[in-house]
Write an enzyme that holds these catalytic residues in place. Structure first.
Site, PDB file in Angstrom:
ATOM      1  N   SER A  70     -13.227  10.891  -3.277  1.00 56.54           N
ATOM      2  CA  SER A  70     -11.826  11.339  -2.451  1.00 56.54           C
ATOM      3  C   SER A  70     -10.700   9.475  -3.579  1.00 56.54           C
ATOM      4  O   SER A  70     -11.662   9.323  -4.579  1.00 56.54           O
ATOM      5  CB  SER A  70     -11.688  10.250  -1.178  1.00 56.54           C
ATOM      6  OG  SER A  70     -11.642   9.467  -0.994  1.00 56.54           O
ATOM      7  N   ASP A  71      -9.428  10.416  -3.532  1.00 57.16           N
ATOM      8  CA  ASP A  71      -9.177   8.849  -4.688  1.00 57.16           C
ATOM      9  C   ASP A  71      -8.569   8.013  -2.729  1.00 57.16           C
ATOM     10  O   ASP A  71      -9.138   8.347  -1.857  1.00 57.16           O
ATOM     11  CB  ASP A  71      -7.462   9.367  -5.087  1.00 57.16           C
ATOM     12  CG  ASP A  71      -6.744   9.061  -5.876  1.00 57.16           C
ATOM     13  OD1 ASP A  71      -7.229   7.327  -6.246  1.00 57.16           O
ATOM     14  OD2 ASP A  71      -6.476   8.894  -6.640  1.00 57.16           O
ATOM     15  N   TRP A  72      -7.884   7.011  -3.450  1.00 54.56           N
ATOM     16  CA  TRP A  72      -7.417   5.559  -2.637  1.00 54.56           C
ATOM     17  C   TRP A  72      -7.053   6.257  -1.677  1.00 54.56           C
ATOM     18  O   TRP A  72      -5.516   7.419  -1.122  1.00 54.56           O
ATOM     19  CB  TRP A  72      -6.833   5.184  -2.959  1.00 54.56           C
ATOM     20  CG  TRP A  72      -5.932   3.768  -2.238  1.00 54.56           C
ATOM     21  CD1 TRP A  72      -5.142   3.547  -1.517  1.00 54.56           C
ATOM     22  CD2 TRP A  72      -7.336   2.421  -3.273  1.00 54.56           C
ATOM     23  NE1 TRP A  72      -5.466   1.911  -2.095  1.00 54.56           N
ATOM     24  CE2 TRP A  72      -6.706   1.557  -2.142  1.00 54.56           C
ATOM     25  CE3 TRP A  72      -8.158   2.089  -3.685  1.00 54.56           C
ATOM     26  CZ2 TRP A  72      -6.680  -0.064  -2.879  1.00 54.56           C
ATOM     27  CZ3 TRP A  72      -8.986   0.735  -3.792  1.00 54.56           C
ATOM     28  CH2 TRP A  72      -8.434  -0.511  -3.526  1.00 54.56           C
TER      29      TRP A  72
END
Ligand code: BGC
Length: 764
Positions: free
Chosen positions: A308-310
């Site tokens: 995932s991203d942040w």
């Protein structure tokens, strides 16, 4: 209230129904090593593998929860994360760049639980080394990706990848969150500079070359890293231009424009992918089962894992509002195909692990799906060599930051910087002229490097690479202090979070201009990325335009040097400039490259990887559908860029001739051979970017005016002629038709190379 509850019920039901249909795509190659490892893992250990935390979640903090500098890992926090929660991955740097010694120490500490037998699976550490090892002091900093794209040289892109991989491994890190494969088709977007430009063929070719450099062509040995394709998919096209806001992308554009760079990366063996933080057509990237599981893992056979991203599962609840609570958010992302979550803070990672365990126990996430994610992660860890090589030594990697690596950084900048205007041979400059160097971006390395340099936003001057030159310093070194005057004229700063410019010391500027023969005026942008880089207008701000007018008012020739990540609109100052150079964000050796090019020691060979807009109300791309060209009048052309995609001047004089095809007809299985001669009738050698465009004359769906289908950067020596050859296949003529399928239609096509054009027929 009643209504709201009903809606919620309906929502939950839809989600539940959605879930039952959504099957993981299981990879066929059951590797015995993976099976041996996974069979010994408990549920808790498997869940830990899917969790990623940030380094400073492990740091000692003060009573206000601020990291105590210099950041140090708290052994209790480390033990809790790695040994108790079995966290499988760590990322990032603690706020600012480190030297190699510090990195070695950090990697030693975080690998210790595995090396001491306290856990059975090594962690994988990830970093954003996106234009060189930008978080390690003394590493080699290249142009940002937009500048690499402007080289139109896949060989340079691969060398960049190879050196960056080597220097990343020299810090003990095995995983690079790069390259960005998002297409640069929204120039307002703060991350435009992180893209490989607007064209799918150029981005796929250059991106594929970077991945070969990162991962090597024979598996990941001690000098290579795991690549990460970012950010799947459609992230770069927010309608508003602001980061992480909605994109609306029709299926045709998704397939023709946004998929190809990712597809090519999968073919090149890219081992990981990071998911788009935004939403496309109303569906958040992180819950898009169709894109992640069906298309990427299913149709394209991607065998690696998706990170995932942040904080993005949290965003599903707080921003996108597709999940009512964190539990639902985690489940929806994981079931859509996200294998690892960049959680990344504490105590959130504990909640993530607990909720994942609960979801598996309750059957909301199947054991099959969890095992698939863990298998994917283990496969990458094994391929990365983490089981045999979780540590490295400081005395290894003797080429880190070496002169030969720096020379490649310089070579990349030299091939990237693009000459856009050159009236009356203003350039090359002669050594006997007095030069005034000016402008807000002229005397600090932060402007040459941009964001993701020593800090996230790259604006902190404290970490600039010692020994690298600003534009002013490079000019001074070249022509001597007596011939090089300096007056900055304006400075860039942040005002309430937005970039702003203030004019300074105009008398000083005017006095020094009067003493000079020529003015080199460096304009551009304040370093930034992601949300902090959001802007309200693509126009260059009034103060910088005023500074240019002040320079023109001196009646000295003015050379504009644009040092910018986005093509800021400069229409009103173009005509009066004697020359214009686009430097992009050329990195630590950018000023050396500029000087070599501007004094004619080297020839320009960079070409624009995007259409440079002239008006903020007319943002179009070179490959627009033909119906865009319905101009209102000659004064208001619908497609009217400042400079075209692929444009760039040089000091040579090139003549294209003899465009020939080996057949004027193509049938289904054929390919056509296309040749062209290019003569350099100038006095200087040049690397010419030969570009081949195809135009479908008529089709059942509005055809593009033209599309890039081949390019070749070729050295053509002064006085010599080179023949460049391309092959065109039927696949190069396909487009996505009304049914959403790739298709080609018989009929006439134009081929354009340089100023030459010819026609052939496709017969099916
Ligand atoms: C960015 C990613 C980056 C990640 C880790 C995110 O905010 O969107 O591109 O890889 O942070 O630093």
């Amino acid at each position: 209230m009643y209504k709201k509850n009903n809606i919620i019920l309906l929502l939950l039901l839809t989600m539940f129904i959605g879930c039952s249909d959504e099957k993981p795509v299981i990879i066929a190659d059951f590797d015995s090593d993976i099976e041996a490892i996974i069979s010994k893992l408990t549920l808790e250990e498997k869940v830990g593998q899917t969790c990623q935390i940030t380094l400073d979640a492990l740091y000692f903090r003060d009573d206000d929860n601020q990291v105590i500098e210099p950041g140090k890992i708290d052994p209790d926090k480390l033990e809790e994360a790695i040994v108790t929660y079995r966290i499988g991955s760590i990322l990032n740097v603690g706020w600012h760049t480190y030297d190699r010694g510090t990195w070695t120490q950090i990697l030693k500490e975080v690998n210790a639980p595995f090396n001491n037998g306290l856990t059975g699976v090594p962690i994988i550490y990830g970093i954003d080394a996106i234009h060189g090892v930008n978080y390690t002091q003394g590493g080699t900093l290249f142009p940002q990706e937009i500048g690499l794209a402007a080289t139109w040289n896949p060989g340079i892109a691969e060398k960049f990848g190879t050196i960056t991989a080597y220097e990343t491994r020299a810090t003990g890190i095995h995983w690079n969150f790069s390259p960005v494969l998002d297409l640069g088709r929204q120039p307002l977007w703060s991350r435009h500079f992180e893209t490989l430009g607007e064209d799918p063929f150029l981005a796929a070719t250059m991106g594929g070359a970077i991945i070969s450099g990162y991962q090597g062509n024979n598996g990941i040995d001690s000098e290579h890293v795991v690549a990460c394709m970012k950010h799947f998919v459609g992230y770069s096209n927010p309608q508003s231009g602001r980061d992480r806001t909605p994109a609306w992308i029709p299926e045709k554009y998704m397939k023709e424009l946004y998929f190809p760079s990712f597809k090519e990366a999968v073919n090149k063996g890219a081992l990981t992918v990071m998911i788009n933080s935004g939403d496309v057509n109303g569906v958040p990237g992180h819950t898009n089962y169709n894109l992640i599981t069906k298309t990427l893992k299913g149709d394209w056979g991607f065998q690696g894992f998706a990170v995932s991203d942040w904080e993005d599962y949290i965003m599903l609840n707080s921003i996108h509002r597709t999940a009512e609570d964190i539990e639902q958010a985690i489940i929806s992302a994981f079931n859509a195909g996200v294998d690892m979550s960049m959680v990344p803070y504490s105590p959130q990672y504990k909640e993530y692990c607990q909720l994942m365990i609960k979801a598996v126990k309750e059957g909301k996430i199947t054991q099959e799906r969890l095992d698939d994610a863990v298998r994917r992660i283990l496969r990458v860890k094994i391929k990365a060599g983490l089981y045999k090589d979780a540590m490295n030594q400081l005395n290894e990697y003797p080429d880190f930051g070496s002169e030969k690596f720096k020379a490649t950084g310089l070579e990349a900048a030299l091939e990237s910087i693009t000459l856009l205007k050159n009236n009356n041979h203003t350039l090359p400059l002669s050594m006997d002229k007095k030069v005034l160097v000016s402008g807000p971006t002229s005397n600090n390395l932060i402007y040459l490097n941009g964001a993701w340099t020593h800090t996230w936003q790259g604006a902190d001057t404290a970490y600039n690479t010692v020994g690298c030159k600003t534009v002013f310093e490079a000019f001074k070194e070249k022509i001597g202090p007596e011939n090089c005057l300096f007056s900055q004229g304006a400075e860039l700063y942040l005002e309430n979070g937005f970039e702003a410019t203030r004019l300074i010391a105009s008398d000083d500027f005017k006095t020094k201009a009067a003493q000079s023969d020529i003015i080199v005026l460096c304009l551009g942008e304040y370093p930034s990325t992601e949300k902090p880089g959001d802007i309200r207008s693509l126009n260059l701000d009034e103060e910088q335009l005023a500074l240019a007018e002040m320079a023109y008012a001196t009646n000295k020739p003015v050379i504009l040097v644009m040092i910018e990540g986005r093509p800021r609109i400069i229409r009103t100052i173009v005509d009066s400039a004697a020359a214009i150079v686009q430097a992009y964000l050329p990195g630590d050796y950018g000023a050396d490259a500029l000087v070599k090019l501007m004094f004619g020691e080297e020839n320009f060979s960079g070409r624009l990887p995007y259409t440079y807009p002239k008006y903020d109300g007319v943002i179009e791309f070179y490959d627009h559908p033909r119906s865009v060209d319905r101009s209102k009048s000659n004064d208001f052309k619908a497609y009217d860029p400042q400079w075209n995609f692929g444009y760039g001047l040089n000091y040579s004089s090139l003549v294209y001739s003899n465009l020939r095809l080996d057949s004027k007809e193509m049938r289904s299985k054929d390919s056509i051979k296309i040749e062209v001669d290019i003569t350099n009738s100038g006095l200087i050698d040049v690397k010419e970017v030969v570009q081949l465009y195809v135009s479908d004359k008529f089709a059942t769906i509005v055809p593009n005016g033209k599309s890039l289908k081949g390019f070749n950067k070729r050295l053509i020596k002064a006085g010599e002629t080179e023949t460049v050859c391309f092959y065109l296949k039927i696949a190069d003529l396909e487009f996505v038709d009304v049914s959403g399928r790739w298709n080609s239609e018989p009929g006439a096509f134009d081929i354009t190379i340089g100023n030459l054009i010819t026609i052939f027929n496709l017969k099916i």
